[in-house]
Design a protein around this motif. Structure first.
Motif: not given
Length: 245
Positions: A24, A33-34, A27
C-alpha cells in the motif's frame, strides 16, 4: 518501450527506507496501480534486487542490489587507492574512517575502515544529506556557490534533532571549513556521533570526495578532535597525491 522510471523510483524508495515497505505504501509513493506494481516487484524479486515477505505484502531492497555497487567500487580508482590510507588512519586514531562522494544533495559512503567501537554500523552505499555531514560540508566548501544555493533553495530538513538548518549558521560552518581546511559536525547525521572531514583536492579536478572520521561524542575531546583534524587533512592530501601519481 515501457517507461522504466517507476521501476527505478521503486528501487530508490526501497533502498532509502529504514524498514520494509508495504504494498500500500509503495502504491501511494510510486503512483502505480497495484497490479502493475506487483508485476514489477515480481520481476525484481526474481532477479534478487528486491526481497518479499512470505505473504508478498511487504518488500525490502535485496542482496542483488549489491552487484552494481560492487562493480562501481571495483572500477573506481579513488576508492581502491583510498583503502590503505583509510586503514592506516583508523589504526592511528582508533576511530572509524570513511571515504565519501558528493551525489547531488547527498553524500554516499564509498569505503570505510571501522573501529572497534563504531556506532554507525555498516554505511557503504548509504546516503546522508550533504549539508548536515562534515564530509558534505568539506566538499561543498570547495564547490561553486551556485551549487550550494541550489541545494539550500530546495529546502534543508533536519536529519537529527541537532541538525543545523539555518542558512547563516551553515554559511558560517562552510566559511570555517575554508579557513581551517576541515569541517565539523556533532550529532547532525547520527545521534551521539561527531564527525570531522577534509576534502580531497586534486589540482585541475572538481572537488567530489572527502575523508571523514566519526567518533562517539563521549570520546571527542578537544585534544582528540585536534588529532583527528590533522589526521584527516594528511590523509586527504595523501590520497590526492596518489590520484595524481
Amino acid at each position: 518501450m515501457a517507461d522504466e522510471s517507476p521501476t527505478l523510483d521503486l528501487l530508490e524508495r526501497l533502498a532509502a527506507a529504514p524498514d520494509r515497505m508495504t504494498i500500500d505504501a509503495l502504491c501511494r509513493q510510486i503512483g502505480l496501480p497495484e497490479p502493475i506494481l506487483r508485476g514489477r516487484l515480481a520481476l525484481l524479486v526474481a532477479r534478487g534486487w528486491v526481497e518479499a515477505d512470505a505473504e508478498g505484502s511487504s518488500y525490502a531492497i535485496g542482496v542483488g542490489a549489491l552487484r552494481p555497487l560492487g562493480a562501481y567500487l571495483s572500477a573506481d580508482r579513488t576508492a581502491r587507492l583510498a583503502g590503505p590510507i583509510l586503514g592506516r588512519l583508523r589504526d592511528q586514531l582508533g576511530e572509524s574512517i570513511r571515504l565519501v562522494r558528493l551525489d547531488g544533495a547527498a553524500i554516499v559512503c564509498l569505503a570505510v575502515r571501522e573501529s572497534a567501537h563504531d556506532l554507525g554500523g555498516p554505511v557503504v552505499g548509504r546516503r546522508f544529506p550533504a549539508i548536515s555531514a562534515a564530509s558534505g560540508r568539506a566538499i561543498l566548501a570547495g564547490r561553486d556557490a551556485a551549487e550550494l544555493d541550489a541545494i539550500l533553495a530546495a529546502g534543508v530538513r533536519a536529519h537529527t534533532a541537532d541538525s543545523v538548518v539555518d542558512r547563516a549558521e551553515l554559511d558560517a560552518a562552510l566559511a570555517e571549513c575554508r579557513a581551517r581546511g576541515v569541517a565539523y559536525e556533532r550529532g547532525e547525521v547520527l545521534p551521539g556521533v561527531g564527525c570531522i572531514a577534509a576534502a580531497v583536492r586534486v589540482d585541475g579536478l572538481p572537488v567530489t570526495d572527502a575523508i571523514s572520521c566519526g567518533a562517539p561524542l563521549s570520546r571527542l575531546t578537544h585534544d582528540h578532535a585536534e588529532d583527528i583534524a590533522a589526521g584527516v587533512r594528511r590523509a586527504a592530501d595523501e590520497l590526492a597525491a596518489a590520484i595524481l601519481g
